[in-house]
Design an enzyme around this catalytic site. Structure first.
Site, mmCIF file in Angstrom:
data_model
loop_
_atom_site.group_PDB
_atom_site.id
_atom_site.type_symbol
_atom_site.label_atom_id
_atom_site.label_comp_id
_atom_site.label_asym_id
_atom_site.label_seq_id
_atom_site.Cartn_x
_atom_site.Cartn_y
_atom_site.Cartn_z
ATOM 1 N N HIS A 169 0.828 -1.209 0.000
ATOM 2 C CA HIS A 169 0.000 0.000 0.000
ATOM 3 C C HIS A 169 0.864 1.261 0.000
ATOM 4 O O HIS A 169 2.043 1.212 0.339
ATOM 5 C CB HIS A 169 -0.917 0.024 1.231
ATOM 6 C CG HIS A 169 -2.117 -0.860 1.091
ATOM 7 N ND1 HIS A 169 -2.062 -2.216 1.324
ATOM 8 C CD2 HIS A 169 -3.399 -0.586 0.709
ATOM 9 C CE1 HIS A 169 -3.261 -2.744 1.114
ATOM 10 N NE2 HIS A 169 -4.090 -1.777 0.738
ATOM 11 N N LYS A 213 -0.828 4.841 4.699
ATOM 12 C CA LYS A 213 -1.807 3.933 5.326
ATOM 13 C C LYS A 213 -1.467 3.745 6.807
ATOM 14 O O LYS A 213 -0.300 3.527 7.160
ATOM 15 C CB LYS A 213 -1.816 2.584 4.597
ATOM 16 C CG LYS A 213 -2.860 1.620 5.129
ATOM 17 C CD LYS A 213 -3.072 0.442 4.210
ATOM 18 C CE LYS A 213 -4.026 -0.594 4.808
ATOM 19 N NZ LYS A 213 -5.353 -0.062 5.106
HETATM 20 P P1 NAP Z 1 -7.305 9.400 4.539
HETATM 21 O O1 NAP Z 1 -6.966 10.100 3.261
HETATM 22 O O2 NAP Z 1 -6.429 9.560 5.723
HETATM 23 O O3 NAP Z 1 -8.809 9.841 4.906
HETATM 24 C C1 NAP Z 1 -9.439 9.647 6.144
HETATM 25 C C2 NAP Z 1 -10.280 10.887 6.422
HETATM 26 O O4 NAP Z 1 -11.116 10.682 7.568
HETATM 27 C C3 NAP Z 1 -9.407 12.124 6.718
HETATM 28 O O5 NAP Z 1 -9.938 13.235 6.027
HETATM 29 C C4 NAP Z 1 -9.578 12.250 8.223
HETATM 30 O O6 NAP Z 1 -9.372 13.573 8.676
HETATM 31 C C5 NAP Z 1 -11.027 11.857 8.370
HETATM 32 N N1 NAP Z 1 -11.394 11.584 9.757
HETATM 33 C C6 NAP Z 1 -10.590 11.414 10.850
HETATM 34 N N2 NAP Z 1 -11.344 11.196 11.941
HETATM 35 C C7 NAP Z 1 -12.635 11.225 11.537
HETATM 36 C C8 NAP Z 1 -13.870 11.071 12.194
HETATM 37 N N3 NAP Z 1 -13.934 10.873 13.528
HETATM 38 N N4 NAP Z 1 -15.004 11.139 11.479
HETATM 39 C C9 NAP Z 1 -14.974 11.398 10.162
HETATM 40 N N5 NAP Z 1 -13.820 11.578 9.469
HETATM 41 C C10 NAP Z 1 -12.683 11.480 10.150
HETATM 42 O O7 NAP Z 1 -7.437 7.828 4.286
HETATM 43 P P2 NAP Z 1 -7.900 7.062 2.963
HETATM 44 O O8 NAP Z 1 -6.721 6.649 2.157
HETATM 45 O O9 NAP Z 1 -8.997 7.837 2.322
HETATM 46 O O10 NAP Z 1 -8.474 5.732 3.612
HETATM 47 C C11 NAP Z 1 -9.587 5.771 4.495
HETATM 48 C C12 NAP Z 1 -9.900 4.358 4.959
HETATM 49 O O11 NAP Z 1 -10.366 3.592 3.851
HETATM 50 C C13 NAP Z 1 -8.688 3.588 5.520
HETATM 51 O O12 NAP Z 1 -9.118 2.818 6.623
HETATM 52 C C14 NAP Z 1 -8.293 2.672 4.375
HETATM 53 O O13 NAP Z 1 -7.663 1.480 4.821
HETATM 54 C C15 NAP Z 1 -9.647 2.373 3.800
HETATM 55 N N6 NAP Z 1 -9.669 1.915 2.412
HETATM 56 C C16 NAP Z 1 -10.596 0.981 2.120
HETATM 57 C C17 NAP Z 1 -10.740 0.538 0.835
HETATM 58 C C18 NAP Z 1 -11.801 -0.466 0.539
HETATM 59 O O14 NAP Z 1 -11.977 -0.830 -0.631
HETATM 60 N N7 NAP Z 1 -12.540 -0.933 1.534
HETATM 61 C C19 NAP Z 1 -9.914 1.037 -0.165
HETATM 62 C C20 NAP Z 1 -8.961 1.994 0.160
HETATM 63 C C21 NAP Z 1 -8.865 2.449 1.461
HETATM 64 P P3 NAP Z 1 -7.897 13.973 9.220
HETATM 65 O O15 NAP Z 1 -6.971 13.831 8.060
HETATM 66 O O16 NAP Z 1 -8.085 15.367 9.666
HETATM 67 O O17 NAP Z 1 -7.597 12.982 10.314
#
Ligand code: NAP
EC number: 1.17.1.8
Length: 263
Positions: A153, A157
Site C-alpha cells: 500500500h 496507510k
Molecule cells: P485518509 O486520506 O487519511 O482519509 C481519512 C479521512 O477521515 C481524513 O480526512 C480524516 O481527517 C477523516 N477523519 C478522521 N477522523 C474522523 C472522524 N472521527 N469522522 C470522520 N472523518 C474522520 O485515508 P484514505 O486513504 O482515504 O483511507 C480511508 C480508509 O479507507 C482507511 O481505513 C483505508 O484502509 C480504507 N480503504 C478501504 C478501501 C476499501 O476498498 N474498503 C480502499 C482503500 C482504502 P484527518 O486527516 O483530519 O484525520
C-alpha cells in the site's frame, strides 16, 4: 424509484473525496451531507475540489441532522466504530470501507444492526479484483495449504496488515487444516523478518510511495508454486463496488461482511 440519499464520512480524505464525487456523479444517488471530524467547512462547496456544490458539511457526530438512508464511511480506524454505531442507531445503512476495526467491534455492530433491523456492509475491499483474488485464493488453498500473503500500500496507510490481507488469511484458514507453516525451529535474526502471523500463515505489509493497494498470495507445494495478484492502480477502482453497495444496501436488515454478499 426515488434516489438514494447518501452522507459521506471522511470526505476530506483520499477515499472519502472520491466517494463523494462518485455520489455527485451518479444520477440515482443524492449527496445530502458530508462529515469529517476535523474539517471546518459548513458546506461542501467551501472545499475547492467541490466548489459549486451545496451540501451541508458536519464536523461533530452529535450535530448531524440528515435524511440520508446510506452512510458511506472512509475515515480512520479509531473513528469508524462510533460512526457506524451512530448510523445504525439513526436507521442509516452504513457502507463501510474503513479498515482496522476489531472483531469485537464488528460483532457489536452486527448485533446492533440486527436489533435495529438496519442493513449494512463492511467491505475490507471494494475492488472487484480484490474480491476475486480472495475467492481464487480460497479455492487454491484447498490444494496448496502453504501460503504467504504480501500486501502493498501507499505509505500513508495507518493500519497494517490491510483489512484485505486479514480477510484473505481468514478465507484460507477456513478451508485448510490448522497448520503452522515453515520450520518450527526457525529464528529471526531481525525481529519481524517473517511478517505477522495468522493461524500459522505469514502476512507481509509493504508501504511505499507510489503504490495504491495491491496484494499477492503465494502458494507453494512440492515442486510447484502458484501466485495470485491483484492491483488497484487508482482509487476509482473501489467505486464500482461502493456504487453496488449504495444501490442495494437498503434492501437488507443485517450487517454483512464482504462485497461478495451483494454481488
Ligand atoms: P485518509 O486520506 O487519511 O482519509 C481519512 C479521512 O477521515 C481524513 O480526512 C480524516 O481527517 C477523516 N477523519 C478522521 N477522523 C474522523 C472522524 N472521527 N469522522 C470522520 N472523518 C474522520 O485515508 P484514505 O486513504 O482515504 O483511507 C480511508 C480508509 O479507507 C482507511 O481505513 C483505508 O484502509 C480504507 N480503504 C478501504 C478501501 C476499501 O476498498 N474498503 C480502499 C482503500 C482504502 P484527518 O486527516 O483530519 O484525520
Amino acid at each position: 424509484m426515488a434516489n438514494v440519499k447518501v452522507i459521506v464520512a471522511g470526505y476530506k480524505g483520499r477515499m472519502g473525496s472520491t466517494a463523494a464525487q462518485m455520489v455527485i456523479d451518479n444520477a440515482d444517488f443524492d449527496l445530502v451531507g458530508v462529515y469529517d471530524a476535523r474539517s471546518k467547512d459548513q458546506n461542501l462547496g467551501e472545499d475547492a475540489r467541490f466548489s459549486g456544490q451545496d451540501v451541508p458539511a458536519f464536523h461533530d457526530l452529535t450535530a448531524i441532522k440528515t435524511d440520508a438512508t446510506v452512510w458511506i464511511d472512509f475515515t480512520i480506524p479509531t473513528a469508524v466504530y462510533e460512526n457506524a454505531k451512530f448510523a445504525l442507531n439513526n436507521g442509516i445503512s452504513p457502507v463501510i470501507g474503513t479498515t482496522g476495526m476489531t472483531d469485537e467491534q464488528v460483532a457489536d455492530l452486527q448485533k446492533l444492526a440486527k436489533a435495529k433491523q438496519v442493513g449494512g456492509l463492511i467491505a475490507p475491499n471494494f475492488g472487484i479484483s480484490a474480491v476475486l483474488l480472495m475467492q481464487f485464493a480460497q479455492q487454491a488453498a484447498k490444494y496448496f495449504p502453504d501460503a504467504e500473503i504480501i500486501e502493498m500500500h501507499h505509505d500513508d496507510k495507518i493500519d497494517s496488515p490491510s483489512g484485505t490481507a486479514i480477510s484473505t488469511a481468514r478465507k484460507i484458514a477456513e478451508v485448510r487444516k490448522p497448520k503452522q507453516q515453515g520450520n518450527p525451529d526457525a529464528t529471526e535474526t531481525l525481529p519481524g523478518a517473517r511478517g505477522a502471523e495468522y493461524e500459522g500463515m505469514r502476512i507481509h505489509a509493504v508501504r511505499l510511495p507510489g503504490l495504491v493497494a495491491h496484494e499477492e498470495v503465494m502458494f507453494g507445494g512440492p515442486g510447484e508454486g502458484l501466485t495470485i495478484r491483484q492491483d488497484s492502480f487508482d482509487r476509482i477502482s473501489f467505486m464500482t463496488g461502493v456504487k453496488v453497495a449504495v444501490g442495494k444496501i437498503n434492501q437488507y436488515h443485517e450487517l454483512m461482511i464482504g462485497l461478495e454478499n451483494l454481488l
